[in-house]
Design a protein around this motif. Structure first.
Motif, PDB file in Angstrom:
ATOM      1  N   ARG A   1     105.756  31.137  30.263  1.00 29.01           N
ATOM      2  CA  ARG A   1     105.899  31.720  28.926  1.00 29.01           C
ATOM      3  C   ARG A   1     106.358  33.168  29.054  1.00 29.01           C
ATOM      4  NH1 ARG A   1     102.565  35.047  26.075  1.00 29.01           N
ATOM      5  NH2 ARG A   1     102.870  35.067  23.814  1.00 29.01           N
TER       6      ARG A   1
ATOM      7  N   GLU B   1     108.267  37.349  21.683  1.00 25.24           N
ATOM      8  CA  GLU B   1     107.039  36.569  21.851  1.00 25.24           C
ATOM      9  C   GLU B   1     106.883  35.548  20.729  1.00 25.24           C
ATOM     10  OE1 GLU B   1     103.750  39.290  22.097  1.00 25.24           O
ATOM     11  OE2 GLU B   1     104.472  40.155  23.974  1.00 25.24           O
TER      12      GLU B   1
ATOM     13  N   ASP C   1     106.897  31.557  21.327  1.00 26.61           N
ATOM     14  CA  ASP C   1     105.708  30.800  20.928  1.00 26.61           C
ATOM     15  C   ASP C   1     106.036  29.745  19.870  1.00 26.61           C
ATOM     16  OD1 ASP C   1     104.148  32.171  22.737  1.00 26.61           O
ATOM     17  OD2 ASP C   1     103.344  33.571  21.243  1.00 26.61           O
TER      18      ASP C   1
ATOM     19  N   LEU D   1     107.808  26.902  21.694  1.00 32.12           N
ATOM     20  CA  LEU D   1     106.892  26.128  22.552  1.00 32.12           C
ATOM     21  C   LEU D   1     105.965  25.263  21.705  1.00 32.12           C
ATOM     22  CD1 LEU D   1     106.043  28.747  25.316  1.00 32.12           C
ATOM     23  CD2 LEU D   1     107.572  26.770  25.482  1.00 32.12           C
TER      24      LEU D   1
END
Length: 62
Positions: free
Chosen positions: A25, A49, A53, A56
């Motif tokens: 990540r 980020e 996120d 994902l």
């Protein structure tokens, strides 16, 4: 590069490498941030980020 474009770029990498790839990540965030900040100095690491996120989460839902 805006947030939506950043998210699309992250999607391309995740799709190409697959969720189980060698990229963590943090590595995806670093890649997204580094790639995008070159084009737009207003892109923040926080934006990267959030984009990583979000992608994902999408991938993990199937």
């Amino acid at each position: 590069m805006d947030y939506d474009t950043l998210k699309l770029e992250v999607q391309k990498v995740v799709r190409a490498k697959g969720l189980g790839s060698a990229l963590s990540r943090d590595q995806l965030i670093d890649w997204a941030y580094g790639t995008c900040v070159i084009e737009n100095k207003e892109v923040t690491r926080e934006m990267a980020e959030k984009a990583v996120d979000a992608r994902l989460r999408q991938v993990s839902k199937g």
